[in-house]
Structures are given as structure tokens and as C-alpha cells.
Design a protein around this motif. Structure first.
Motif, mmCIF file in Angstrom:
data_model
loop_
_atom_site.group_PDB
_atom_site.id
_atom_site.type_symbol
_atom_site.label_atom_id
_atom_site.label_comp_id
_atom_site.label_asym_id
_atom_site.label_seq_id
_atom_site.Cartn_x
_atom_site.Cartn_y
_atom_site.Cartn_z
ATOM 1 N N ASP A 1 5.797 7.080 1.092
ATOM 2 C CA ASP A 1 5.425 6.211 2.202
ATOM 3 C C ASP A 1 4.703 4.958 1.712
ATOM 4 O O ASP A 1 3.846 5.029 0.830
ATOM 5 N N PHE A 2 5.056 3.831 2.348
ATOM 6 C CA PHE A 2 4.454 2.540 2.038
ATOM 7 C C PHE A 2 4.118 1.823 3.331
ATOM 8 O O PHE A 2 4.650 2.142 4.392
ATOM 9 N N ARG A 3 3.257 0.815 3.203
ATOM 10 C CA ARG A 3 3.033 -0.125 4.296
ATOM 11 C C ARG A 3 2.752 -1.490 3.690
ATOM 12 O O ARG A 3 2.261 -1.610 2.569
ATOM 13 N N CYS A 4 3.092 -2.525 4.474
ATOM 14 C CA CYS A 4 2.884 -3.907 4.026
ATOM 15 C C CYS A 4 2.699 -4.782 5.259
ATOM 16 O O CYS A 4 3.048 -4.377 6.366
ATOM 17 N N LEU B 1 -5.775 14.227 1.194
ATOM 18 C CA LEU B 1 -6.260 13.242 2.162
ATOM 19 C C LEU B 1 -5.234 12.164 2.501
ATOM 20 O O LEU B 1 -5.370 11.472 3.502
ATOM 21 N N GLN B 2 -4.223 11.981 1.674
ATOM 22 C CA GLN B 2 -3.178 10.971 1.868
ATOM 23 C C GLN B 2 -3.759 9.597 2.187
ATOM 24 O O GLN B 2 -3.480 9.000 3.216
ATOM 25 N N LEU B 3 -4.566 9.099 1.266
ATOM 26 C CA LEU B 3 -5.179 7.787 1.416
ATOM 27 C C LEU B 3 -4.186 6.690 1.053
ATOM 28 O O LEU B 3 -3.286 6.893 0.246
ATOM 29 N N TRP B 4 -4.371 5.509 1.653
ATOM 30 C CA TRP B 4 -3.543 4.351 1.318
ATOM 31 C C TRP B 4 -4.168 3.644 0.125
ATOM 32 O O TRP B 4 -5.346 3.290 0.160
ATOM 33 N N GLU C 1 0.857 -1.177 0.000
ATOM 34 C CA GLU C 1 0.000 0.000 0.000
ATOM 35 C C GLU C 1 0.895 1.229 0.000
ATOM 36 O O GLU C 1 1.878 1.294 0.739
ATOM 37 N N LYS C 2 0.544 2.186 -0.856
ATOM 38 C CA LYS C 2 1.309 3.429 -0.994
ATOM 39 C C LYS C 2 0.411 4.571 -0.546
ATOM 40 O O LYS C 2 -0.758 4.618 -0.902
ATOM 41 N N ARG C 3 0.990 5.479 0.209
ATOM 42 C CA ARG C 3 0.210 6.643 0.644
ATOM 43 C C ARG C 3 0.173 7.652 -0.501
ATOM 44 O O ARG C 3 1.205 7.999 -1.068
#
Length: 146
Positions: free
Chosen positions: A96-99, A21-24, A14-16
């Protein structure tokens, strides 16, 4: 005419977004020996996992984050089973990322691939300097030995 790119890992992250709004947003991420390619996710049908072999097709418009333009990968935090990390570009731009935290996290894979790329570049640069200085010594070394 370009050579096929070796795919090291292929899966979902997932990338911001950079908007207000900076949604994922889910992205299909392909890690190659040259960098990252981010494709729009067409649902979570391919499950994302280990590296598919062979070459990487660039079908839809993919955002490419090349290692030559990356400075570092920073792991920000581990929270609720997710790893949050930032890819910092040479220009200073941060993405920014998340996993998911299970298994080998994407931030570790990307960081290792980036280090591998930078090391290869440093070795190549050292070889080029060595060859260049050796050829200069061969031509001017006799003149200085008067």
C-alpha cells in the motif's frame, strides 16, 4: 557492466509498513523502465517532482519492485487530497502507498509504466514465437508435403 537505468520519475511517496501498527513511512521513490526503487527518505529535502534524467544510483539499500514481478496497480481511493493505491505483486502480496493528489499521481505513472513494460514483453514474446515457428516450418515443411 550493467547499463544505466532510465529514470522516469523521482520523488516522495508514503508506504504503509507491514508491521503490526502499519504506519505510513516516507520513501524516496524512483520509477525506472524496469520498476520501482524505494529508498529510505532522508528528510523531505529533495522535494520530489519530475523525473531527473540519466541514470539511477543505488546508494543505500533500496527495495526494488520490478515490473516482471508485478501484476497490477490498483487505485483504492481519493481522500483528503491524497491518492491511496496498492501495487499487487504476481505472488499476491499487496503493498500500500499514498501520495498527494495534485498533478499526475504516482499510481497513474506506475500503472502506465507497468503497461508499457508488459506490452514490450508481449511483443518480444510474439517475435520469438514467430521466429521459432518460422524456423521449424523451414526444416520440416518439405517432409510434410509428400
Amino acid at each position: 557492466m550493467s547499463l544505466p537505468v532510465k529514470v522516469m520519475r523521482d520523488g516522495l511517496v508514503e508506504k504503509r509498513s507491514s508491521g503490526l501498527l502499519q504506519l505510513w513511512k516516507k520513501k524516496r521513490c524512483v520509477l525506472t523502465d524496469e520498476g520501482l526503487r524505494l529508498h529510505k527518505s532522508k528528510g523531505s529535502g529533495n522535494g520530489g517532482g519530475g523525473g531527473g534524467g540519466g541514470s539511477c544510483s543505488s546508494s543505500s539499500k533500496a527495495k526494488e519492485l520490478r515490473f516482471e514481478r508485478m501484476a497490477t496497480v490498483d487505485c483504492v481511493e481519493h481522500k483528503r487530497g491524497l491518492v491511496y493505491f496498492t501495487v499487487v505483486m504476481a505472488t499476491g502480496k499487496e503493498i500500500d502507498f499514498r501520495c498527494p493528489q495534485d498533478g499526475t499521481a504516482w499510481n497513474a505513472e506506475i500503472a502506465l509504466a507497468l503497461v508499457r513494460y508488459k506490452n514490450l514483453q508481449a511483443v518480444q514474446s510474439g517475435r520469438n514465437r514467430h521466429l521459432s515457428s518460422a524456423s521449424q516450418l523451414g526444416s520440416s515443411g518439405e517432409e510434410e508435403a509428400q
